[in-house]
Design a protein around this motif. Structure first.
Motif, PDB file in Angstrom:
ATOM      1  N   VAL A  25       0.671  -1.246   0.023  1.00  0.00           N
ATOM      2  CA  VAL A  25       0.086   0.342   0.236  1.00  0.00           C
ATOM      3  C   VAL A  25       0.818   1.092  -0.066  1.00  0.00           C
ATOM      4  O   VAL A  25       0.660   2.333  -0.470  1.00  0.00           O
ATOM      5  CB  VAL A  25      -1.109  -0.192   1.332  1.00  0.00           C
ATOM      6  CG1 VAL A  25      -1.478   1.072   1.399  1.00  0.00           C
ATOM      7  CG2 VAL A  25      -2.034  -1.164   1.075  1.00  0.00           C
ATOM      8  N   LEU A  26       1.836   1.670   0.506  1.00  0.00           N
ATOM      9  CA  LEU A  26       2.953   2.553   0.664  1.00  0.00           C
ATOM     10  C   LEU A  26       3.576   2.856  -0.096  1.00  0.00           C
ATOM     11  O   LEU A  26       3.974   3.860  -0.829  1.00  0.00           O
ATOM     12  CB  LEU A  26       3.709   2.062   2.367  1.00  0.00           C
ATOM     13  CG  LEU A  26       2.967   2.397   3.593  1.00  0.00           C
ATOM     14  CD1 LEU A  26       3.853   2.109   4.368  1.00  0.00           C
ATOM     15  CD2 LEU A  26       2.368   3.869   3.502  1.00  0.00           C
ATOM     16  N   GLU A  27       3.938   1.271  -0.735  1.00  0.00           N
ATOM     17  CA  GLU A  27       5.081   1.809  -2.485  1.00  0.00           C
ATOM     18  C   GLU A  27       4.229   1.875  -3.199  1.00  0.00           C
ATOM     19  O   GLU A  27       4.489   2.406  -3.901  1.00  0.00           O
ATOM     20  CB  GLU A  27       5.475   0.232  -2.580  1.00  0.00           C
ATOM     21  CG  GLU A  27       6.198  -0.161  -1.434  1.00  0.00           C
ATOM     22  CD  GLU A  27       7.228  -0.966  -1.203  1.00  0.00           C
ATOM     23  OE1 GLU A  27       6.770  -2.077  -2.391  1.00  0.00           O
ATOM     24  OE2 GLU A  27       7.548  -1.801  -0.878  1.00  0.00           O
ATOM     25  N   LYS A  28       2.487   2.426  -3.315  1.00  0.00           N
ATOM     26  CA  LYS A  28       1.759   2.279  -4.272  1.00  0.00           C
ATOM     27  C   LYS A  28       1.709   3.699  -4.327  1.00  0.00           C
ATOM     28  O   LYS A  28       1.126   4.355  -5.642  1.00  0.00           O
ATOM     29  CB  LYS A  28       0.187   1.456  -4.371  1.00  0.00           C
ATOM     30  CG  LYS A  28      -0.497   1.282  -5.970  1.00  0.00           C
ATOM     31  CD  LYS A  28      -1.603   0.705  -5.841  1.00  0.00           C
ATOM     32  CE  LYS A  28      -2.145   1.246  -5.958  1.00  0.00           C
ATOM     33  NZ  LYS A  28      -1.652   1.481  -7.405  1.00  0.00           N
ATOM     34  N   VAL A  29       1.408   3.755  -3.277  1.00  0.00           N
ATOM     35  CA  VAL A  29       0.670   6.005  -2.759  1.00  0.00           C
ATOM     36  C   VAL A  29       2.314   6.371  -3.312  1.00  0.00           C
ATOM     37  O   VAL A  29       1.365   7.534  -4.524  1.00  0.00           O
ATOM     38  CB  VAL A  29       1.082   5.504  -1.090  1.00  0.00           C
ATOM     39  CG1 VAL A  29       0.786   7.945  -0.929  1.00  0.00           C
ATOM     40  CG2 VAL A  29      -0.467   5.595  -0.618  1.00  0.00           C
ATOM     41  N   ALA A  30       3.214   5.468  -2.537  1.00  0.00           N
ATOM     42  CA  ALA A  30       4.778   6.510  -2.959  1.00  0.00           C
ATOM     43  C   ALA A  30       4.830   7.255  -4.601  1.00  0.00           C
ATOM     44  O   ALA A  30       5.572   8.130  -4.935  1.00  0.00           O
ATOM     45  CB  ALA A  30       5.752   5.782  -3.165  1.00  0.00           C
ATOM     46  N   SER A  31       4.081   6.065  -5.505  1.00  0.00           N
ATOM     47  CA  SER A  31       4.680   5.589  -6.601  1.00  0.00           C
ATOM     48  C   SER A  31       3.544   6.299  -7.479  1.00  0.00           C
ATOM     49  O   SER A  31       4.052   6.638  -8.355  1.00  0.00           O
ATOM     50  CB  SER A  31       4.933   3.813  -7.468  1.00  0.00           C
ATOM     51  OG  SER A  31       3.441   3.394  -6.755  1.00  0.00           O
ATOM     52  N   ASP A  32       2.310   5.971  -7.230  1.00  0.00           N
ATOM     53  CA  ASP A  32       0.975   6.473  -8.006  1.00  0.00           C
ATOM     54  C   ASP A  32       0.747   7.964  -7.798  1.00  0.00           C
ATOM     55  O   ASP A  32       0.364   8.975  -7.964  1.00  0.00           O
ATOM     56  CB  ASP A  32      -0.211   5.608  -7.848  1.00  0.00           C
ATOM     57  CG  ASP A  32       0.141   4.166  -8.298  1.00  0.00           C
ATOM     58  OD1 ASP A  32       0.931   5.009  -8.847  1.00  0.00           O
ATOM     59  OD2 ASP A  32      -1.146   3.820  -7.534  1.00  0.00           O
ATOM     60  N   VAL A  33       1.360   8.342  -6.425  1.00  0.00           N
ATOM     61  CA  VAL A  33       0.554  10.331  -6.210  1.00  0.00           C
ATOM     62  C   VAL A  33       1.638  10.891  -6.840  1.00  0.00           C
ATOM     63  O   VAL A  33       2.576  11.007  -6.303  1.00  0.00           O
ATOM     64  CB  VAL A  33       0.570  10.121  -4.435  1.00  0.00           C
ATOM     65  CG1 VAL A  33      -0.009  11.542  -3.844  1.00  0.00           C
ATOM     66  CG2 VAL A  33      -0.895  10.078  -4.464  1.00  0.00           C
ATOM     67  N   ASN A  34       1.415  12.028  -7.793  1.00  0.00           N
ATOM     68  CA  ASN A  34       2.312  13.154  -7.994  1.00  0.00           C
ATOM     69  C   ASN A  34       1.883  13.881  -6.622  1.00  0.00           C
ATOM     70  O   ASN A  34       1.512  14.878  -6.948  1.00  0.00           O
ATOM     71  CB  ASN A  34       1.560  13.633  -9.085  1.00  0.00           C
ATOM     72  CG  ASN A  34       2.523  14.878  -9.497  1.00  0.00           C
ATOM     73  OD1 ASN A  34       3.776  15.393  -9.057  1.00  0.00           O
ATOM     74  ND2 ASN A  34       2.151  16.128 -10.850  1.00  0.00           N
TER      75      ASN A  34
END
Length: 278
Positions: free
Chosen positions: A98-107
């Protein structure tokens, strides 16, 4: 610097010239403020409640904290609903994903700050629990580190942790006090602030059952003064209020050890959610 890449220490006179060149009075106030961007911030709330595959009790009362956090972020700090991500009952692997996806997807170039909240069990040595095991504070920080996520450069990152010892789980008032937590050994990421409550005295939940002292006090302060003070000033007020809550318990439970949430900050500027009235 010589051919081998060695830089000699600066002489005192050199340091004086640098200080003269960058005199404090030359900088405008804005130089010491984090920039407010298009959106107020992005928040991730991880609420681990059901520990049915362990010997730990479930943490049903934590739902009150989630509600208070969401309402405070939306109504007072004006976060958009789509910028508040709530996750429940995550394993350690799921927390990482979840944290890695937030880091990669959010500008993050469009967001003024990042807020990560974890509500769970925890213990000393910088550990918080997924529903299946231990998760380190460093694992919380790692996905958002610079230069891995360049859009987070010079953006404040707030990690807020409400946890209680699983052996005590917030119900006993005579629990042994483990060694104090020292997260500063793990926190080296610039522009990061940790606010955490790991309560060895087990005074975790409000007597009315409506959430934890720490998160409820945090939301109370942010609702009233969330646009008024620098973020560290507000957090200091939270720490004081929670300590007063604990002192109230001592009158009834004389053997209870006092505990208080703590703050570790590597912020290099002031941060407010609204600078207009500054």
């Amino acid at each position: 610097m010589d051919s081998g890449g060695y830089m000699a220490p600066m002489e005192v006179s050199d340091m004086d010239s640098v200080q003269d060149r960058y005199h404090y009075s030359q900088y405008p106030d804005e130089h010491f403020h984090y920039e407010l961007k298009r959106y107020k911030g992005y928040a991730v709330i991880i609420n681990n409640v059901n520990f049915c595959h362990t010997r730990f009790r479930n943490r049903e009362r934590s739902a009150h904290d989630v509600t208070a956090l969401r309402e405070m972020l939306q109504a007072r700090l004006l976060f958009r609903p789509e910028d508040i991500q709530i996750e429940e009952d995550l394993t350690t692997n799921q927390m990482s994903l979840v944290l890695e996806k937030v880091a990669s997807d959010v500008n993050f170039s469009e967001y003024s700050c990042l807020i990560v909240v974890v509500l769970s069990y925890g213990e000393s040595e910088n550990i918080v629990y997924g529903v299946d095991g231990k998760f380190s504070y460093q694992q919380l920080i790692s996905p958002f580190q610079y230069p891995k996520i360049p859009t987070l450069f010079d953006t404040p990152k707030f990690f807020i942790i409400q946890s209680e010892y699983p052996e005590n789980d917030g119900f006993s008032h005579n629990a042994p006090v483990p060694a104090p937590l020292s997260p500063s050994t793990e926190i080296a990421e610039p522009d990061t602030l940790f606010l955490f409550s790991l309560d060895p005295a087990s005074i975790t939940w409000r007597t009315d059952g409506k959430g934890s002292h720490f998160i409820q006090r945090l939301c109370e302060v942010m609702r009233l003064d969330g646009l008024r003070y620098d973020i560290t000033q507000m957090f200091v007020r939270v720490l004081r209020l929670v300590r007063l809550d604990y002192e109230g318990y001592v009158r009834d439970f004389i053997d209870t050890k006092l505990s208080c949430p703590r703050m570790v900050s590597l912020l290099s500027k002031e941060f407010r959610f609204d600078w207009e009235d500054y």
